[in-house]
Each structure stands twice: as structure tokens, then as C-alpha cells.
Motif scaffolding. Structure first.
Motif: not given
Length: 386
Positions: A237-238, A296-298, A312-313, A318-319
């Protein structure tokens, strides 16, 4: 049901960059600017505990420190945090494994969760003296968990299986509570074992449609066994105050990837026997282009390390939105990590968790205990007084 969050203990080292390692990585491949000392791991564990994470996943493999020994020591430096200990059934006898878990529960105050890892790489298993092929390893895992669960129930076990044999096996003291079993795997053999023996089925972070398909698959298998299984997901996660800040951090991490290292890691992972690893590789194809594979998925993490390769970014909101989306599919537990693990625990814990609390999706574990958390603001002496 409110959501459960677990953090991660990087027992191979930590850094402000993504540290190599993970599924199928050879010994010595990991490392970082912050060695995995007990002091540093305690910092991470205490941060996770204070922020409201329930447990912390500790990996297993030749590339990291032993999970059992490390968490047994960390249990003495923490108060409530549970330890999701990754454990390979082929390493010890089922009777000894059941006894180890029971001992851990007694000495830690019931803070063991067991992440059963069958082992997806034959070359690594052979280094530990295990020469079974992948399907045979899953069959052995099923026999192992059958014996362990019988022992935990206080029964005497006599079993002659295809891979394991015990006679008159019994525990003098059963664990209380019985540790929950977490299990993952994307192959047909993995699904059968998960349906019969797991409490929580874990998947690596894939786009929601793929996760929904996995949940449906395991639910159908569990229904045939007359069992109910909960579901969890493993993600990095970021999270930042704004989406722009979060994506700038992702780009900073990406800029630190050595192209030669990416090529070497991808070549190694391409030989993996793991179906889950194959699915991770397919998300990015070894390319740095189009790494946002779903909102949002990197998929950038998977370029330089094995295992869970997505993050998750986004902004805190948003996360939280993406977490709520996975929850709507049936995911109740989230096993998260970030680089570095102390700082990212605070970004998530102080940014995303309050959003989820405001939506009624999460409560701090201590909120259920009256007086456990004194959140009243401190009074400044003499302030505002004449």
C-alpha cells in the motif's frame, strides 16, 4: 463484520526502496538499508499494534530469518499483536508442528495465527531436504493439517497416509485458543486443501473481477466439504493525503529499479512452479508500461520481488474505496505492507483507517474494551486561565 487488518514484518531487511526477495527468491537475495534486527522489527510491531492492526505476517524461506524464532522473541516486546507465522509443513513432523503451535499459544497469550505455505519451488524445497513434487507437497499438506487439527481437538491420532505416518500421536496440552489457519494457492490442488482445512483463504492482490472469481471457486469447494471459509487479500500500500502525492511515491520507487535487476528477477520468476506467481507476472508482463492494472492497483512491486506484487496507490479516501470494493466481494481481512514498513504503517493507520472507521467498516481492537484507549486531548496547564 468489521474489517481486520494485518501488517508485515520484513525479516529480510527494510529500506526506502523496494527490497528484493519474496516467493522463489534464493538465499542472500534480500537485504536493505535497515537490517532486520529485533530492535527494528520491534519498532514495526509496536507501531502496528498501536495503530490497530490485529496481526503481522512473518514470511518463510531461505531469503529471510526464521519466522518461528523471530516472532517468539517479538512476542516478548509487544502486548497484543498477533503473529501470522508462515510455516512449511514439510519442515517438521505434524505432531511436533502441533506441539510448537500449542506452546506458542501458551507463552504468547494466544497470539499465534498460522500461515501454511506448501512451497511452490522445488529447487528451494530440495535445499531443505524435501524432494516431493508440487502436487505431492499439496497432498502431504492435506495429511499434515488433518493430523494437526485432530491433535488440537485433543484426539489420539493413528494415520498411515501416502506421505505421513503417525502412531499414538497425542498432545499433553492442546492450544487455547486453537490457532486459525491461513492458506493460499491458485492451483486445483491448493483449492482442495484450502476448502478442507483453512479458516482464512488468502489471495494475492489481483483486480476485483479476478478476486471475485477466486472467492467463488473456494466457496464452492468449501460448500462441498460442509465448511465456511473467510477470505483475505495480501497487498502492498502507498496512501497519501492526495492521489498526486501517492503516485509520485510510486514513481519514485519505480525510478529506483535497476533494469538489469528487473530482468534478472523476471527471468527467475518465469521459471516458478507457482500458479499464483504466474498470475502475478501476467499482470505486468515484465514491462514498466501500464502498471495501473485496475483503478488504484499498481503492479510495479512485482517487477523486483516475488510473491504478492501489487499495491493499492492513492489518496486515503481512494485506498479506502478500493478496500471497501474488495470487502463487497467477500474479503474481510487485509494483509498489508509498505516501504519502509514503519513509515507506511503510519501513513495507512493515520490516513486510511479513520476513513474506514467513519464508514462503519473498521474499529480499533481496543475500542471494544472500555477505558483501554484514552483519546481525550491533554490539557495544557494554565492555558486560557487568567
Amino acid at each position: 463484520m468489521t474489517l481486520t487488518f494485518h501488517w508485515f514484518l520484513p525479516t529480510y531487511g527494510d529500506s526506502r526502496q523496494v527490497v528484493g526477495g519474496g516467493h522463489g527468491t534464493p538465499a542472500g537475495a534480500a537485504g536493505g538499508d535497515r537490517p532486520a534486527t529485533l530492535g527494528y522489527l520491534t519498532q514495526i510491531a509496536r507501531a502496528a499494534e498501536d495503530l490497530g492492526f490485529v496481526g503481522a505476517l512473518t514470511p518463510t524461506g531461505a531469503w529471510c530469518e526464521d519466522a518461528w524464532l523471530t516472532t517468539a522473541m517479538l512476542a516478548q516486546t509487544t502486548e497484543r499483536l498477533k503473529f501470522l507465522v508462515a510455516f512449511r509443513p514439510g519442515s517438521v513432523s505434524p505432531t511436533l508442528g502441533a506441539q510448537m503451535a500449542a506452546t506458542f499459544q501458551r507463552h504468547s497469550g494466544g497470539r499465534l495465527l498460522l500461515n501454511v505455505v506448501t512451497g511452490g519451488e522445488s529447487h528451494e524445497q530440495r535445499a531443505y531436504g524435501d524432494f516431493l513434487d508440487k502436487d505431492a507437497r499439496y497432498a502431504r499438506t492435506g495429511e499434515f493439517l488433518h493430523i494437526v487439527r485432530e491433535l488440537w481437538a485433543g484426539r489420539t491420532v493413528d494415520l498411515t497416509g501416502e506421505h505421513l505416518r503417525v502412531e499414538g500421536a497425542r498432545l499433553s496440552r492442546v492450544p487455547d485458543p486453537v490457532p486459525e489457519v491461513y492458506f493460499g494457492g491458485s492451483s486445483p490442488a491448493a483449492g482442495e486443501v484450502a476448502a478442507r482445512y483453512s479458516d482464512v483463504y488468502l489471495t494475492w492482490g489481483e483486480p476485483p473481477a479476478a478476486v471475485a472469481e477466486k472467492i467463488g471457486w473456494i466457496r464452492a469447494l468449501a460448500d462441498k466439504e460442509g465448511r465456511r471459509v473467510r477470505f483475505g487479500i495480501r497487498l502492498h500500500v502507498i496512501a497519501r493525503d492526495t492521489a498526486a502525492q501517492a503516485w509520485a511515491e510510486a514513481e519514485r520507487l519505480l525510478a529506483g529499479f535497476d533494469p538489469a535487476a528487473v530482468a534478472a528477477v523476471q527471468a527467475g520468476l518465469a521459471r516458478s512452479e507457482s500458479e499464483g506467481q504466474r498470475r502475478m507476472l501476467a499482470l505486468h508482463g515484465g514491462s514498466t508500461a501500464d502498471l495501473e492494472i485496475s483503478p488504484n492497483l499498481w503492479a510495479g512491486i512485482g517487477l523486483v520481488r516475488g510473491g504478492a506484487g501489487t499495491a493499492l496507490v492513492g489518496s486515503h479516501t481512494e485506498v479506502a474505496d478500493r478496500i471497501a470494493e474488495y470487502h463487497a466481494l467477500g474479503i474481510d481481512e487485509f494483509v498489508l505492507s509498505g516501504h519502509p514498513h514503519v513509515e507506511e504503517a503510519y501513513w495507512f493507520g493515520e490516513g486510511v483507517l479513520p476513513v474506514l472507521r467513519s464508514r462503519g467498516l473498521w474499529t480499533h481492537p481496543l475500542d471494544a474494551t472500555p477505558g483501554a484507549r484514552d483519546t481525550a486531548p491533554a490539557e495544557i496547564p494554565f492555558a486560557g486561565r487568567p
